[in-house]
Design a protein around this motif. Structure first.
Motif, PDB file in Angstrom:
ATOM      1  N   CYS A 178      20.499   4.517   9.201  1.00  0.00           N
ATOM      2  CA  CYS A 178      19.413   4.831   8.261  1.00  0.00           C
ATOM      3  C   CYS A 178      18.866   3.536   7.682  1.00  0.00           C
ATOM      4  CB  CYS A 178      19.959   5.716   7.145  1.00  0.00           C
ATOM      5  SG  CYS A 178      18.732   6.116   5.878  1.00  0.00           S
ATOM      6  N   ILE A 179      17.551   3.417   7.653  1.00  0.00           N
ATOM      7  CA  ILE A 179      16.931   2.249   7.013  1.00  0.00           C
ATOM      8  C   ILE A 179      16.161   2.722   5.790  1.00  0.00           C
ATOM      9  CG2 ILE A 179      14.854   2.304   8.505  1.00  0.00           C
ATOM     10  CD1 ILE A 179      14.904  -0.798   8.401  1.00  0.00           C
ATOM     11  N   VAL A 180      16.316   1.994   4.695  1.00  0.00           N
ATOM     12  CA  VAL A 180      15.591   2.307   3.459  1.00  0.00           C
ATOM     13  C   VAL A 180      14.896   1.017   3.010  1.00  0.00           C
ATOM     14  CG1 VAL A 180      15.753   3.211   1.113  1.00  0.00           C
ATOM     15  CG2 VAL A 180      17.403   3.978   2.853  1.00  0.00           C
ATOM     16  N   VAL A 181      13.580   1.085   2.920  1.00  0.00           N
ATOM     17  CA  VAL A 181      12.765  -0.105   2.661  1.00  0.00           C
ATOM     18  C   VAL A 181      11.910   0.176   1.428  1.00  0.00           C
ATOM     19  CG1 VAL A 181      10.900  -1.507   3.636  1.00  0.00           C
ATOM     20  CG2 VAL A 181      12.637  -0.533   5.160  1.00  0.00           C
ATOM     21  N   SER A 182      11.866  -0.768   0.508  1.00  0.00           N
ATOM     22  CA  SER A 182      11.023  -0.506  -0.670  1.00  0.00           C
ATOM     23  C   SER A 182      10.495  -1.786  -1.281  1.00  0.00           C
ATOM     24  CB  SER A 182      11.804   0.258  -1.738  1.00  0.00           C
ATOM     25  OG  SER A 182      12.568  -0.666  -2.484  1.00  0.00           O
ATOM     26  N   ASN A 183       9.693  -1.600  -2.329  1.00  0.00           N
ATOM     27  CA  ASN A 183       9.156  -2.739  -3.088  1.00  0.00           C
ATOM     28  C   ASN A 183      10.221  -3.323  -4.013  1.00  0.00           C
ATOM     29  OD1 ASN A 183       9.404  -0.905  -5.132  1.00  0.00           O
ATOM     30  ND2 ASN A 183       7.286  -1.058  -5.846  1.00  0.00           N
ATOM     31  N   ASN A 184      11.449  -2.865  -3.887  1.00  0.00           N
ATOM     32  CA  ASN A 184      12.608  -3.300  -4.665  1.00  0.00           C
ATOM     33  C   ASN A 184      12.689  -2.546  -6.002  1.00  0.00           C
ATOM     34  OD1 ASN A 184      14.958  -4.806  -5.123  1.00  0.00           O
ATOM     35  ND2 ASN A 184      13.827  -6.153  -6.488  1.00  0.00           N
ATOM     36  N   ILE A 188       0.837  -1.220   0.000  1.00  0.00           N
ATOM     37  CA  ILE A 188       0.000   0.000   0.000  1.00  0.00           C
ATOM     38  C   ILE A 188       0.864   1.260   0.000  1.00  0.00           C
ATOM     39  CG2 ILE A 188      -2.087  -1.061   0.937  1.00  0.00           C
ATOM     40  CD1 ILE A 188      -1.382   0.097   3.693  1.00  0.00           C
ATOM     41  N   VAL A 189       2.150   1.129   0.299  1.00  0.00           N
ATOM     42  CA  VAL A 189       3.119   2.206   0.041  1.00  0.00           C
ATOM     43  C   VAL A 189       4.331   1.557  -0.640  1.00  0.00           C
ATOM     44  CG1 VAL A 189       2.445   3.771   1.937  1.00  0.00           C
ATOM     45  CG2 VAL A 189       4.187   2.040   2.346  1.00  0.00           C
ATOM     46  N   GLU A 190       5.058   2.368  -1.411  1.00  0.00           N
ATOM     47  CA  GLU A 190       6.188   1.811  -2.159  1.00  0.00           C
ATOM     48  C   GLU A 190       7.477   1.846  -1.347  1.00  0.00           C
ATOM     49  OE1 GLU A 190       3.525   3.238  -3.757  1.00  0.00           O
ATOM     50  OE2 GLU A 190       3.339   1.154  -4.423  1.00  0.00           O
ATOM     51  N   GLY A 191       7.573   2.774  -0.370  1.00  0.00           N
ATOM     52  CA  GLY A 191       8.827   2.852   0.371  1.00  0.00           C
ATOM     53  C   GLY A 191       8.701   3.511   1.734  1.00  0.00           C
ATOM     54  N   PHE A 192       9.672   3.211   2.580  1.00  0.00           N
ATOM     55  CA  PHE A 192       9.767   3.773   3.942  1.00  0.00           C
ATOM     56  C   PHE A 192      11.229   4.031   4.226  1.00  0.00           C
ATOM     57  CE2 PHE A 192      10.895   2.406   8.361  1.00  0.00           C
ATOM     58  CZ  PHE A 192      10.396   3.506   9.036  1.00  0.00           C
ATOM     59  N   TRP A 193      11.522   5.158   4.883  1.00  0.00           N
ATOM     60  CA  TRP A 193      12.901   5.386   5.340  1.00  0.00           C
ATOM     61  C   TRP A 193      12.849   6.097   6.682  1.00  0.00           C
ATOM     62  CZ3 TRP A 193      10.286   9.107   2.852  1.00  0.00           C
ATOM     63  CH2 TRP A 193      10.529  10.436   3.197  1.00  0.00           C
ATOM     64  N   GLU A 194      13.883   5.920   7.470  1.00  0.00           N
ATOM     65  CA  GLU A 194      13.971   6.628   8.751  1.00  0.00           C
ATOM     66  C   GLU A 194      15.402   6.576   9.262  1.00  0.00           C
ATOM     67  OE1 GLU A 194      10.768   5.977  11.554  1.00  0.00           O
ATOM     68  OE2 GLU A 194      11.790   7.075  13.141  1.00  0.00           O
ATOM     69  N   ALA A 210       8.078 -10.653   1.581  1.00  0.00           N
ATOM     70  CA  ALA A 210       7.009 -10.182   0.686  1.00  0.00           C
ATOM     71  C   ALA A 210       7.595  -9.690  -0.640  1.00  0.00           C
ATOM     72  CB  ALA A 210       6.221  -9.065   1.367  1.00  0.00           C
ATOM     73  N   GLY A 211       8.924  -9.853  -0.811  1.00  0.00           N
ATOM     74  CA  GLY A 211       9.554  -9.482  -2.085  1.00  0.00           C
ATOM     75  C   GLY A 211      10.204  -8.109  -2.083  1.00  0.00           C
ATOM     76  N   GLY A 212      10.252  -7.454  -0.946  1.00  0.00           N
ATOM     77  CA  GLY A 212      10.830  -6.112  -0.882  1.00  0.00           C
ATOM     78  C   GLY A 212      12.302  -6.124  -0.515  1.00  0.00           C
ATOM     79  N   THR A 213      12.866  -4.918  -0.447  1.00  0.00           N
ATOM     80  CA  THR A 213      14.291  -4.743  -0.127  1.00  0.00           C
ATOM     81  C   THR A 213      14.434  -3.895   1.124  1.00  0.00           C
ATOM     82  OG1 THR A 213      14.892  -4.874  -2.438  1.00  0.00           O
ATOM     83  CG2 THR A 213      16.481  -3.796  -1.015  1.00  0.00           C
ATOM     84  N   VAL A 214      15.376  -4.283   1.989  1.00  0.00           N
ATOM     85  CA  VAL A 214      15.686  -3.512   3.201  1.00  0.00           C
ATOM     86  C   VAL A 214      17.189  -3.247   3.176  1.00  0.00           C
ATOM     87  CG1 VAL A 214      15.595  -3.465   5.727  1.00  0.00           C
ATOM     88  CG2 VAL A 214      13.830  -4.700   4.465  1.00  0.00           C
ATOM     89  N   SER A 215      17.575  -1.969   3.094  1.00  0.00           N
ATOM     90  CA  SER A 215      19.007  -1.658   3.035  1.00  0.00           C
ATOM     91  C   SER A 215      19.333  -0.468   3.927  1.00  0.00           C
ATOM     92  CB  SER A 215      19.426  -1.346   1.588  1.00  0.00           C
ATOM     93  OG  SER A 215      19.071  -0.028   1.227  1.00  0.00           O
ATOM     94  N   ASN A 216      20.619  -0.129   3.985  1.00  0.00           N
ATOM     95  CA  ASN A 216      20.984   1.152   4.593  1.00  0.00           C
ATOM     96  C   ASN A 216      21.042   2.191   3.467  1.00  0.00           C
ATOM     97  OD1 ASN A 216      23.409   0.809   3.261  1.00  0.00           O
ATOM     98  ND2 ASN A 216      24.498   0.070   5.075  1.00  0.00           N
TER      99      ASN A 216
END
Ligand code: IPD
Ligand code: CA
Ligand code: CA
Length: 260
Positions: free
Chosen positions: A241-247, A200-206, A224-230
């Protein structure tokens, strides 16, 4: 090695009991204390729920390490570590703003194997198992298919009192707002991550999150097929820093964060 399925079953059971306690406390007046800064709150319920979860882990897995927000760390030199946020979104809980969750993540040798995030106001339980997929209640979930950064919706969070990152994050928020369908801020990082997992959202960062905020969400997103990186694009390892997305939008997402 313990069966990962068994660990998931226990984590789900514990999250149900924690949710029940939080629901009961929700009906009462919530007195809170500040842990220093004006917006860094803790309630009696945070502490009670943390104790309940830690006690239940001890009953089932007495040799496992536990790292929790309110009770600190219990390092028993186990290969397994449970990361607990008894209420992620305490400020929302205090204000009855409907975005808070119990977050339980289990790592084996520094890699996530199980995650449970229970969105209490919305009665939605997210969970994932290493190589077993991600679920919301009983349905399998996956990240969105959107591949254009500009057509995505994004979510962030920030600690209002951290001077080192506030200016930087305001700049990132501005640039993403100008180049996408917008930025949201709901106040519970574990749920923000599940919203990427659910598509329901494409990305999150904090910036500046703690292991108990992200441990469960991490595996829920990747299963769920997404990516979690710095912010450098390397695998996230409880970095600043965390950067999360649908890849699909990850490369553009990193670019806009780094160029802000
Ligand atoms: C907070 C929430 C919030 C995030 C903060 C966290 P807490 O956790 O996840 O969304 O922006 O950085 O500290 O204190 O409510 O458990
Ligand atoms: Ca938290
Ligand atoms: Ca918390």
């Amino acid at each position: 090695m313990k069966s990962t399925n068994h660990i998931l079953d226990i984590a789900l059971e514990i999250s149900d009991q924690a949710a029940e306690l939080i629901r009961l406390s929700s009906q009462k007046i919530k007195s809170f204390k500040s842990k220093g800064e004006v917006s860094n709150l803790v309630t009696q319920t945070d502490i009670e729920v943390d104790k309940l979860i830690a006690g239940k882990i001890k009953e089932s897995f007495p040799e496992h390490n536990v790292v929790s927000e309110e009770l600190g760390s219990k390092n028993l030199s186990s290969e397994y570590t449970w990361y607990i946020d008894p209420i992620d979104g305490t400020n929302n809980f205090v204000h009855n703003y409907p975005s808070f969750a119990v977050s339980i993540g289990v790592y084996l040798r520094s890699k996530p194997i199980v995650g449970v995030v229970y969105d209490i106001p919305n009665n939605e339980k997210f969970f994932a198992l290493k190589d077993g997929g991600s679920f919301s209640n009983d349905s399998k979930i996956s990240v969105s298919n959107k591949d254009r950064f500009s057509e995505g919706l994004y979510v962030t969070g920030f600690i209002p009192y951290d001077e080192n990152y506030i200016e930087k994050n305001l700049q990132v928020i501005k640039n993403i707002n100008l180049n996408s369908h917008g930025v949201r801020r709901l106040g519970a990082a574990s749920l923000d991550m599940c919203h990427v997992a659910k598509g329901i959202v494409e990305g999150f960062w904090e910036y500046n999150l703690q292991p108990w905020d992200t441990a469960a969400g991490n595996i829920i997103v990747t299963e769920a097929g997404g990516t979690v990186s710095n912010e450098n694009g390397s695998q996230y390892n409880f970095d600043k820093c965390i950067v999360v997305s649908n890849n699909k939008v990850h490369k553009d997402f990193l670019k806009i964060i780094n160029e802000s």
